[in-house]
Design a protein around this motif. Sequence first.
Motif, mmCIF file in Angstrom:
data_model
loop_
_atom_site.group_PDB
_atom_site.id
_atom_site.type_symbol
_atom_site.label_atom_id
_atom_site.label_comp_id
_atom_site.label_asym_id
_atom_site.label_seq_id
_atom_site.Cartn_x
_atom_site.Cartn_y
_atom_site.Cartn_z
ATOM 1 N N GLN A 68 -14.737 19.239 10.737
ATOM 2 C CA GLN A 68 -15.535 18.227 11.446
ATOM 3 C C GLN A 68 -14.986 16.828 11.216
ATOM 4 O O GLN A 68 -14.946 16.353 10.082
ATOM 5 C CB GLN A 68 -16.990 18.278 10.983
ATOM 6 N N LYS A 93 -18.178 19.636 21.052
ATOM 7 C CA LYS A 93 -17.255 19.769 19.932
ATOM 8 C C LYS A 93 -15.892 19.234 20.381
ATOM 9 O O LYS A 93 -15.577 19.238 21.576
ATOM 10 C CB LYS A 93 -17.115 21.229 19.511
ATOM 11 N N ASP A 122 -19.155 25.954 10.586
ATOM 12 C CA ASP A 122 -19.237 26.307 12.008
ATOM 13 C C ASP A 122 -18.031 27.139 12.448
ATOM 14 O O ASP A 122 -16.899 26.848 12.078
ATOM 15 C CB ASP A 122 -19.285 25.036 12.869
ATOM 16 N N GLU A 162 -17.467 14.406 15.573
ATOM 17 C CA GLU A 162 -17.042 15.322 16.637
ATOM 18 C C GLU A 162 -16.327 14.599 17.787
ATOM 19 O O GLU A 162 -16.655 14.760 18.956
ATOM 20 C CB GLU A 162 -18.247 16.104 17.172
ATOM 21 N N GLY A 215 -22.129 20.675 8.290
ATOM 22 C CA GLY A 215 -21.859 19.935 9.519
ATOM 23 C C GLY A 215 -22.952 18.961 9.903
ATOM 24 O O GLY A 215 -22.827 18.247 10.893
ATOM 25 N N ALA A 216 -24.037 18.914 9.130
ATOM 26 C CA ALA A 216 -25.148 18.013 9.434
ATOM 27 C C ALA A 216 -24.850 16.626 8.874
ATOM 28 O O ALA A 216 -24.813 16.432 7.649
ATOM 29 C CB ALA A 216 -26.458 18.549 8.856
ATOM 30 N N GLY A 222 -23.148 28.065 13.702
ATOM 31 C CA GLY A 222 -23.307 27.487 12.375
ATOM 32 C C GLY A 222 -23.992 28.456 11.428
ATOM 33 O O GLY A 222 -24.978 29.093 11.790
ATOM 34 N N ASN A 275 -30.475 24.824 16.647
ATOM 35 C CA ASN A 275 -29.258 24.039 16.871
ATOM 36 C C ASN A 275 -28.860 23.404 15.540
ATOM 37 O O ASN A 275 -29.530 22.492 15.058
ATOM 38 C CB ASN A 275 -29.510 22.950 17.918
ATOM 39 N N THR A 288 -26.669 21.284 14.658
ATOM 40 C CA THR A 288 -26.347 19.860 14.694
ATOM 41 C C THR A 288 -27.594 19.002 14.531
ATOM 42 O O THR A 288 -27.577 17.975 13.836
ATOM 43 C CB THR A 288 -25.634 19.511 16.009
ATOM 44 N N ASN A 342 -23.945 13.269 18.732
ATOM 45 C CA ASN A 342 -23.356 14.027 19.838
ATOM 46 C C ASN A 342 -24.326 14.891 20.622
ATOM 47 O O ASN A 342 -23.937 15.528 21.592
ATOM 48 C CB ASN A 342 -22.193 14.896 19.323
#
Length: 511
Positions: A485, A367, A275, A251, A501-502, A416, A57, A59, A41
């Motif tokens: 997520q 998101k 997050d 996402e 979230g990774a 995050g 970041n 992500t 994303n």
Amino acid sequence: MPTISRRQTLKLGAATLITGILAGRLPVAAQDASTLTIAFNVNLPSFDPTVGPSAVNPTIQAIYRSVFDQFVAQGPDLAFQPGLLTAWGWSDDKKQIWMEVREGVTWHDGSPFTPEDVVWSLERAAKAETGNPIQFVWSTAGNYKIDGNKISGEVLRFEPTFFKWMAFLTGYILPKAYYEKVGAEGFEKKPIGTGPYMVDAYEGNAFLRLKANPAYFGGKPAFETVIFKFVPDGTSRVAEIESGSSDVTLEIPYEEFDRLKDKAGLAGVATPISDIGMIFLNNIDAMLDKNVRLAAHHAIDKKAIVTRLLRGYGVPLDTLEAPEYDAYDASITVGYDAEKAKALLAASGFSTDKPVKFKIQTTRGFKPKDYEMIQAIIGMWRKVGIEAEIEVYEIAKHYELRAADQLAPAAFYNWGNAIGDPTTSTGFAMFGPSPHSVWNTDDLDAMIGPLWGETDEAKRIAGWKAVSKYIAEEGYVIPLLQYAQPVVYKDALKVTPNVSGALQPTLVRKA
């Protein structure tokens, strides 16, 4: 696998769009089982995981952790694990730190990984001129000494989260000799790490192709090739997974998640992650008025947003501390109260006939329902006497504006905090001197300042809870929710959800 040209990539994007239009009528296609394709994303602005806005970041950490290793590793449940350091800690008086370095590791070019790489990476991160966004953490230790595979250093200012950051943003070890030889520009052209995958091909805004590192100390990865396709648009990511062009994506809108996870050939998982969806408030213009700030918060029906827009995937929040964080305090509430919001605005001379006006910035598609969420909030605000104008930007622009303290009076963002410490949520988001904060007032800074070096852990956490309570009372930020997520993937795969979230390729395997 042959090299993908930019023209071929663009053609692939067009084909994906067509399959999106024909959604539901095409079967999920089979691909080479040795290749994992991820419809991702965000784009990758830089290969250096330690400098610049992209380094913070959360992500992008999925990519960085594929190529590089961190000082300290972290499991998908956020538990800390040995990484390139096998042990670490402080002396009893908290004046020294010590680390033990993993032996027998090699860089992607075959050269040996050494304790010198660790010290160089720490010293480089501590220098302000290097551009590490977390420099003010890394600079709290120094004067390192190497003895075999052991490293010792002096605590220049006690930072209770120093080792936690080693598993978090910018906490990566880079190759000293190679970097000094090729320089920053050369490293961007040909980056090397010690991680499970090696960079094979890259085209900005299009794709990144990785090859398995057969010498990886953690064992050879499950896939020979991993392709990250950069697909910022959520609708296009849906098309990618439904057409079979990609094996896994994340996402996407929750209604699409619910539809796709039940489709033959696909599966899905959506679990709460670390997050937090929030609205930064900048202490400029209308946000200098406490009544406006609090009215903007009270006017938002967070439960309705989670239920109606996010299909129940999310947890409403009133502080920047999620339930999994160390300083979460369930007693801190703001609450939805439209009538109270109207009264607060009236006290400052505003009403639905004479609304207060300001701009709010947001991403669109980064998101699930981010833009739609802000649209809903603007509708709620309009009913009480707030008129907000939306400005859409890419997430990279948010980081740029935030670092320069140039965000609009309100700006939507997802924060995050994979290490769950209050300094890395409330602290960095709200402390004026932090490069990640746009709220800068002496009263709040005076409360937060002493907590950075507090050695008494119970007192430190209690202090952060007091800060969170004060922020809620003053309306200095608008927390919205903790995200769940959505990840959709081919049912021939097994995906382990990552609370950070990774979406790391190492957490995907063949079912």
